[in-house]
Design a protein around this motif. Sequence first.
Motif, PDB file in Angstrom:
ATOM      1  N   ALA A   1       0.880  -1.059   0.093  1.00 48.26           N
ATOM      2  CA  ALA A   1      -0.060   0.176   0.217  1.00 48.26           C
ATOM      3  C   ALA A   1       0.869   1.257  -0.153  1.00 48.26           C
ATOM      4  CB  ALA A   1      -0.960  -0.135   1.277  1.00 48.26           C
ATOM      5  N   LYS A   2       2.149   1.225   0.752  1.00 48.99           N
ATOM      6  CA  LYS A   2       2.797   2.405   0.764  1.00 48.99           C
ATOM      7  C   LYS A   2       3.378   2.605  -0.427  1.00 48.99           C
ATOM      8  CE  LYS A   2       7.379   3.631   2.942  1.00 48.99           C
ATOM      9  NZ  LYS A   2       8.250   3.711   1.711  1.00 48.99           N
ATOM     10  N   ALA A   3       3.850   1.666  -1.291  1.00 49.37           N
ATOM     11  CA  ALA A   3       4.294   2.028  -2.689  1.00 49.37           C
ATOM     12  C   ALA A   3       3.174   2.319  -3.674  1.00 49.37           C
ATOM     13  CB  ALA A   3       5.050   0.597  -3.034  1.00 49.37           C
ATOM     14  N   GLU A   4       2.158   1.732  -3.591  1.00 48.45           N
ATOM     15  CA  GLU A   4       1.080   2.012  -4.680  1.00 48.45           C
ATOM     16  C   GLU A   4       0.510   3.405  -4.239  1.00 48.45           C
ATOM     17  OE1 GLU A   4      -3.566   0.790  -4.789  1.00 48.45           O
ATOM     18  OE2 GLU A   4      -2.011  -1.128  -4.822  1.00 48.45           O
TER      19      GLU A   4
ATOM     20  N   THR B   1       5.383   7.898   2.532  1.00 48.98           N
ATOM     21  CA  THR B   1       6.769   7.731   2.942  1.00 48.98           C
ATOM     22  C   THR B   1       6.449   7.188   4.445  1.00 48.98           C
ATOM     23  OG1 THR B   1       6.868   9.816   3.771  1.00 48.98           O
ATOM     24  CG2 THR B   1       7.586   9.622   1.573  1.00 48.98           C
ATOM     25  N   TRP B   2       7.616   6.908   4.888  1.00 49.07           N
ATOM     26  CA  TRP B   2       7.708   6.388   6.232  1.00 49.07           C
ATOM     27  C   TRP B   2       7.704   7.460   7.210  1.00 49.07           C
ATOM     28  CZ3 TRP B   2       6.776   1.320   6.775  1.00 49.07           C
ATOM     29  CH2 TRP B   2       7.350   0.358   6.099  1.00 49.07           C
ATOM     30  N   ALA B   3       7.936   8.489   6.812  1.00 51.78           N
ATOM     31  CA  ALA B   3       7.889   9.932   7.507  1.00 51.78           C
ATOM     32  C   ALA B   3       6.277  10.331   7.627  1.00 51.78           C
ATOM     33  CB  ALA B   3       8.754  10.984   7.173  1.00 51.78           C
ATOM     34  N   GLN B   4       5.700  10.023   6.685  1.00 49.81           N
ATOM     35  CA  GLN B   4       4.323  10.432   6.599  1.00 49.81           C
ATOM     36  C   GLN B   4       3.476   9.524   7.796  1.00 49.81           C
ATOM     37  OE1 GLN B   4       4.278  10.256   2.319  1.00 49.81           O
ATOM     38  NE2 GLN B   4       3.351  12.571   2.331  1.00 49.81           N
TER      39      GLN B   4
ATOM     40  N   LEU C   1       5.504  -1.231  11.801  1.00 50.27           N
ATOM     41  CA  LEU C   1       4.897  -1.459  10.727  1.00 50.27           C
ATOM     42  C   LEU C   1       5.385  -2.729   9.786  1.00 50.27           C
ATOM     43  CD1 LEU C   1       3.801   2.141   9.519  1.00 50.27           C
ATOM     44  CD2 LEU C   1       2.258   0.311  10.687  1.00 50.27           C
ATOM     45  N   LEU C   2       6.930  -3.053  10.112  1.00 52.99           N
ATOM     46  CA  LEU C   2       7.260  -4.067   9.581  1.00 52.99           C
ATOM     47  C   LEU C   2       7.238  -5.455  10.596  1.00 52.99           C
ATOM     48  CD1 LEU C   2      10.415  -2.563   8.109  1.00 52.99           C
ATOM     49  CD2 LEU C   2       8.443  -3.342   6.823  1.00 52.99           C
ATOM     50  N   GLY C   3       6.626  -5.296  11.666  1.00 55.21           N
ATOM     51  CA  GLY C   3       6.256  -6.266  12.468  1.00 55.21           C
ATOM     52  C   GLY C   3       7.055  -6.555  13.711  1.00 55.21           C
TER      53      GLY C   3
END
Length: 147
Positions: free
Chosen positions: A14-17, A21-24, A40-42
């Motif tokens: 979803a982030k890529a689509e 950004t990780w900052a957002q 978010l990476l678990g």
Amino acid sequence: MISKQEAAAAVRSAKAELGITWAQLAEAVGRPVAWTTSALLGQQPMSEAEADAAATLLDLDSEVSAALRSQPARGALDAAVPTDPTIYRFYEVVQVYGPTLKELIHEEFGDGIMSAINFRFDVQRVPDPAGDRVVVTLDGKFLPYQW
């Protein structure tokens, strides 16, 4: 319920689509970018509000939010020696400089360790004429051994 690994895959997709950004994501969650990315990476459990904020921004369902709130099984490496070049460099740093870091910590603080539980880290880009530098700050509480 989906696993934390499946939730992480959904987050990455979803982030890529969406071009987020990780900052957002960290801003939406209200936590530091390093912690948010790890969660978010678990690797960290998120509160309901944090997980819902991330899921909403990424347009993900409640199943992903529930997985983000679950207790993690920490440790993300599939092999003892990592094969990803970026992760391997950190392994290499510890192999080469680990004994030096241990000696310097013991000399400065005494017999003990740097906590990875009471811990913060940061990654910064620093311009340099010879090529930009990656500055990684590891910030762990000192824990003395108690006998």
